[in-house]
Write a protein that holds these residues in place. Structure first.
Motif, mmCIF file in Angstrom:
data_model
loop_
_atom_site.group_PDB
_atom_site.id
_atom_site.type_symbol
_atom_site.label_atom_id
_atom_site.label_comp_id
_atom_site.label_asym_id
_atom_site.label_seq_id
_atom_site.Cartn_x
_atom_site.Cartn_y
_atom_site.Cartn_z
ATOM 1 N N ARG A 110 -12.244 -15.070 -41.409
ATOM 2 C CA ARG A 110 -11.295 -15.042 -40.292
ATOM 3 C C ARG A 110 -9.887 -15.461 -40.702
ATOM 4 N NH1 ARG A 110 -10.881 -14.893 -34.751
ATOM 5 N NH2 ARG A 110 -13.130 -14.606 -34.449
ATOM 6 N N ASP A 111 -9.755 -16.529 -41.472
ATOM 7 C CA ASP A 111 -8.412 -16.988 -41.853
ATOM 8 C C ASP A 111 -7.676 -15.937 -42.676
ATOM 9 O OD1 ASP A 111 -8.854 -19.349 -40.520
ATOM 10 O OD2 ASP A 111 -9.291 -20.521 -42.327
ATOM 11 N N ARG A 122 -6.680 -13.109 -40.340
ATOM 12 C CA ARG A 122 -5.548 -13.506 -39.500
ATOM 13 C C ARG A 122 -4.244 -13.451 -40.290
ATOM 14 N NH1 ARG A 122 -3.907 -13.113 -34.741
ATOM 15 N NH2 ARG A 122 -6.015 -13.697 -34.064
ATOM 16 N N ALA A 123 -4.261 -13.952 -41.514
ATOM 17 C CA ALA A 123 -3.043 -13.933 -42.343
ATOM 18 C C ALA A 123 -2.615 -12.491 -42.625
ATOM 19 C CB ALA A 123 -3.289 -14.687 -43.647
ATOM 20 N N ALA A 163 -14.137 -10.481 -37.976
ATOM 21 C CA ALA A 163 -14.431 -11.911 -37.968
ATOM 22 C C ALA A 163 -15.789 -12.209 -37.346
ATOM 23 C CB ALA A 163 -13.334 -12.664 -37.223
#
Length: 268
Positions: free
Chosen positions: A137-138, A141-142, A130
């Protein structure tokens, strides 16, 4: 019109050009678990190679010349790491996933065997990716949350096996994290390093100890299945379970595959 039709494909390809590398196949797979299609991750070590004796090849040098991040375990696992660092572009970063992790030192440097550490490594991978690629980043994260859920489900399955208190003999001293997590008792080791097995006197002493302790399970690795292990297992009537620890191969291609394979081997 044809160029416009290709635009989404070209855009997707561009998004996948975060070029990173990892020292071992398992670390490279953890990067892929988090990075998904947005990251192109290559492993420096080929599957099945010994990380303690590996020497970089010209093809490794070529791959590293395009790398923006190099993920390594650290803690002495990769003695060749300085050579790899010398091959990286000037702006590349080295991320040592094992450094500073609480409770990691257990007298041995095989960090991948404890599922909790794999999740910690994946969390550190997310932060490094990230920082390099904030727009992902999203997604990272997922992917991390999905990976954590799968690891936690397998961890529960291991605990349900009732391994606590099981006495084992191991071919190679590479199961300390695993034994600590699930309560196995390692009675003895047939090899202190690599494929070099103990001498005949030590073997006989271990055989007698295994008989006294009632050992019924012997743990081996795909690359370490010596004659002494099979002889000992037959002499004490023990079952041999072949577990993957610090590498992958054509049979076990991902870290999650490794966990599933080891679970089947331990709890048939």
């Amino acid at each position: 019109m044809r160029a416009l039709a290709l635009l989404p494909w070209l855009l997707a390809a561009a998004l996948a050009q975060v070029q990173v590398a990892a020292t071992t196949p398992i670390l490279a797979d953890l990067v892929r678990q988090v990075g998904g299609n947005r990251v192109a991750a290559v492993a420096v070590l080929p599957p099945g190679a010994d990380p303690h004796t590996f020497e970089p090849t010209p093809s490794v040098a070529q791959a590293l010349s395009q790398t923006r991040l190099l993920f390594a375990n650290g803690l002495g696992l990769e003695p060749y790491l300085p050579k790899l660092q010398a091959l990286l572009p000037k702006n590349a970063q080295v991320v040592l996933l094992g450094e500073g992790q609480p409770g990691l030192i257990c007298g041995e440097d095989h960090a991948e065997e404890d599922h909790g550490y794999a999740v910690r490594y994946a969390e550190r991978i997310l932060e490094a990716l990230a920082a390099l690629d904030p727009g992902g980043r999203d997604l990272y994260r997922a992917n991390l949350e999905r990976f954590k859920k799968e690891v936690e489900a397998l961890d529960r399955a291991y605990r349900a096996c009732g391994l606590k208190g099981t006495k084992v003999v191991v071919q190679h001293d590479a199961f300390r994290y695993f034994a600590r997590r699930y309560g196995l008792e390692v009675v003895g080791v047939l090899s202190q390093g690599g494929a070099q097995e103990v001498g005949s006197r030590s073997f006989l002493a271990l055989l007698e100890k295994a008989k006294r302790e009632g050992v019924r399970l012997v743990l081996a690795e795909p690359q370490f299945q010596g004659k002494a292990l099979k002889t000992l297992a037959e002499a004490i009537g023990a079952r041999v379970a072949v577990l993957y620890t610090d590498t992958l191969d054509a049979r076990v291609r991902t870290y999650l595959d490794l966990l599933r394979h080891n679970l089947r081997a331990l709890c048939p």
